[in-house]
Enzyme design. Structure first.
Site, PDB file in Angstrom:
ATOM      1  N   PRO A  31       0.794  -1.241   0.000  1.00  0.00           N
ATOM      2  CA  PRO A  31       0.000   0.000   0.000  1.00  0.00           C
ATOM      3  C   PRO A  31       0.823   1.288   0.000  1.00  0.00           C
ATOM      4  O   PRO A  31       0.252   2.366  -0.129  1.00  0.00           O
ATOM      5  CB  PRO A  31      -0.823  -0.121   1.289  1.00  0.00           C
ATOM      6  CG  PRO A  31      -0.011  -1.000   2.181  1.00  0.00           C
ATOM      7  CD  PRO A  31       0.724  -1.961   1.289  1.00  0.00           C
TER       8      PRO A  31
ATOM      9  N   GLY B  77       3.672   2.311   2.216  1.00  0.00           N
ATOM     10  CA  GLY B  77       4.403   2.821   3.382  1.00  0.00           C
ATOM     11  C   GLY B  77       5.881   3.027   3.091  1.00  0.00           C
ATOM     12  O   GLY B  77       6.454   4.080   3.394  1.00  0.00           O
TER      13      GLY B  77
ATOM     14  N   ASP C 192      10.241  -5.247  -2.228  1.00  0.00           N
ATOM     15  CA  ASP C 192       9.574  -5.701  -1.003  1.00  0.00           C
ATOM     16  C   ASP C 192       8.583  -6.774  -1.469  1.00  0.00           C
ATOM     17  O   ASP C 192       7.425  -6.488  -1.731  1.00  0.00           O
ATOM     18  CB  ASP C 192       8.866  -4.507  -0.348  1.00  0.00           C
ATOM     19  CG  ASP C 192       8.375  -4.825   1.049  1.00  0.00           C
ATOM     20  OD1 ASP C 192       8.971  -5.694   1.712  1.00  0.00           O
ATOM     21  OD2 ASP C 192       7.380  -4.211   1.471  1.00  0.00           O
TER      22      ASP C 192
ATOM     23  N   CYS D 255       8.336  -9.864   4.582  1.00  0.00           N
ATOM     24  CA  CYS D 255       7.896  -9.903   5.982  1.00  0.00           C
ATOM     25  C   CYS D 255       7.699 -11.367   6.386  1.00  0.00           C
ATOM     26  O   CYS D 255       6.909 -11.684   7.266  1.00  0.00           O
ATOM     27  CB  CYS D 255       6.632  -9.073   6.204  1.00  0.00           C
ATOM     28  SG  CYS D 255       5.219  -9.650   5.273  1.00  0.00           S
TER      29      CYS D 255
END
Ligand code: SAM
Length: 312
Positions: free
Chosen positions: A115, A117, A188, A241
């Site tokens: 999103p 960040g 990411d 993550c």
């Protein structure tokens, strides 16, 4: 008769438990417990901070280093009624994106951006000047990305100090479409996201080691594309993550084995943020990068990151 594979008798949740227990052994129970607790977020302010605002630097860092590297992060909620723009982001994510050292003079690619960040962190590190491409494959998530960037950077985009473009390509296409183009690339990557899975038992049932291995192939493809899109002397920050070794060091190991002629791990001791990393005990060194895990990191993370540079 062929021997049945033991794993096939286990449910998804049982396979999950078995894999991570083997990986983290006695640490697993605590890690799971901390991952199940509410996320510890830090509030990141992306525009100029008025001195009138009461502002707490992250308390888990030595003050001098918090000021040096994270003067734009706070642990407090904005006061009711004030209209400051905060974006809620895990401190571990800020740290990982900041490790890329994106600067005004760099052409920057955020390959898997929604999103958004970490795109905000990159823009801030570029002092809100220069050129950045924020890419996201999913249309729905791309809409959210555009909203986050508009809300987080609004006036700065209007002033056109920052040339920010949003694209919707499959990340694996960047290498062919934009060869030797970018100075800094953040990948990411989409990953297993175990913290999310642990909170949703029905989704946990779909877990299998094979799924993690499949994801690692996608992650490897994104990393190879990033390498082709990198200018000589450029850097890639690969992050996930995930708690899975397969998706973290495992991807980088394969990448170095196949592409080691063209890329290497950054010499971390030359990185200016090592001063900070050496001063805390919650950023753990892995074979190729770093990991921040919630049981040791005040509930932050999980995040894995690894900095790669092209061999010129
Ligand atoms: C871990 S999330 C990125 C989080 C984001 N960097 C942030 O800090 O807000 C991974 C994103 O990659 C997107 N994605 C998945 N496959 C992709 C691909 N092949 N190319 C580009 N984006 C992809 C997913 O839709 C997801 O939004």
């Amino acid at each position: 008769m062929a021997k049945r594979n033991d794993m096939s008798k286990l449910s998804g949740a049982e396979q999950f438990e078995k894999y991570y227990l083997e990986l983290y052994s006695s640490r697993w129970e605590e890690l799971k417990k901390s991952a199940l607790k509410a996320d510890r977020k830090i509030y990141r302010y992306v525009k100029d901070l008025p001195s009138s605002v009461d502002f707490d630097l992250p308390k888990f860092l030595p003050e001098i280093l918090a000021k040096k590297f994270f003067a734009d992060c706070t642990e407090i909620r904005p006061q009711e009624g004030n209209d400051l723009d905060f974006y809620y982001l895990d401190f571990a994510s800020v740290l990982a994106a900041r490790f890329l050292e994106a600067r005004t003079e760099h052409l920057v690619l955020d390959m898997c951006a929604a999103p958004g960040g970490k795109s905000l962190v990159l823009a801030s590190d570029m002092n809100f000047k220069g050129e950045i491409i924020c890419n996201e494959l999913s249309r729905g998530r791309r809409d959210r990305l555009k909203r986050v960037l508009r809300e987080g950077l609004g006036d700065l985009l209007n002033e056109q100090r920052l040339d920010l473009k949003v694209k919707g390509l499959d990340g694996v296409k960047f290498g062919i479409k934009y060869p030797k183009t970018f100075d800094r690339i953040l990948i990411d990557a989409p990953c297993s996201g175990e913290r999310h899975l642990l909170k949703r038992p029905s989704e946990l049932e779909n877990w299998s080691k094979k799924r993690s291995q499949k994801l690692s192939q996608r992650q490897y493809g994104l990393l190879c594309s990033g390498l082709l899109a990198l200018r000589p002397g450029g850097r890639i920050l690969y992050s996930t993550c995930s708690l899975s070794e397969i998706e973290n060091d495992g991807v980088v190991r394969k990448f170095l084995a196949k592409k080691g002629e063209f890329a290497r791990i950054f010499d971390y001791e030359k990185h200016q943020m090592m001063e900070l990393i050496h001063s805390v005990d919650f950023i753990e060194r892995t074979e190729f990068g770093f990991q921040i895990l919630p049981d040791k990191a005040h509930g932050m993370g999980p995040i894995y990151f690894c900095l790669i540079e092209s061999v010129v």
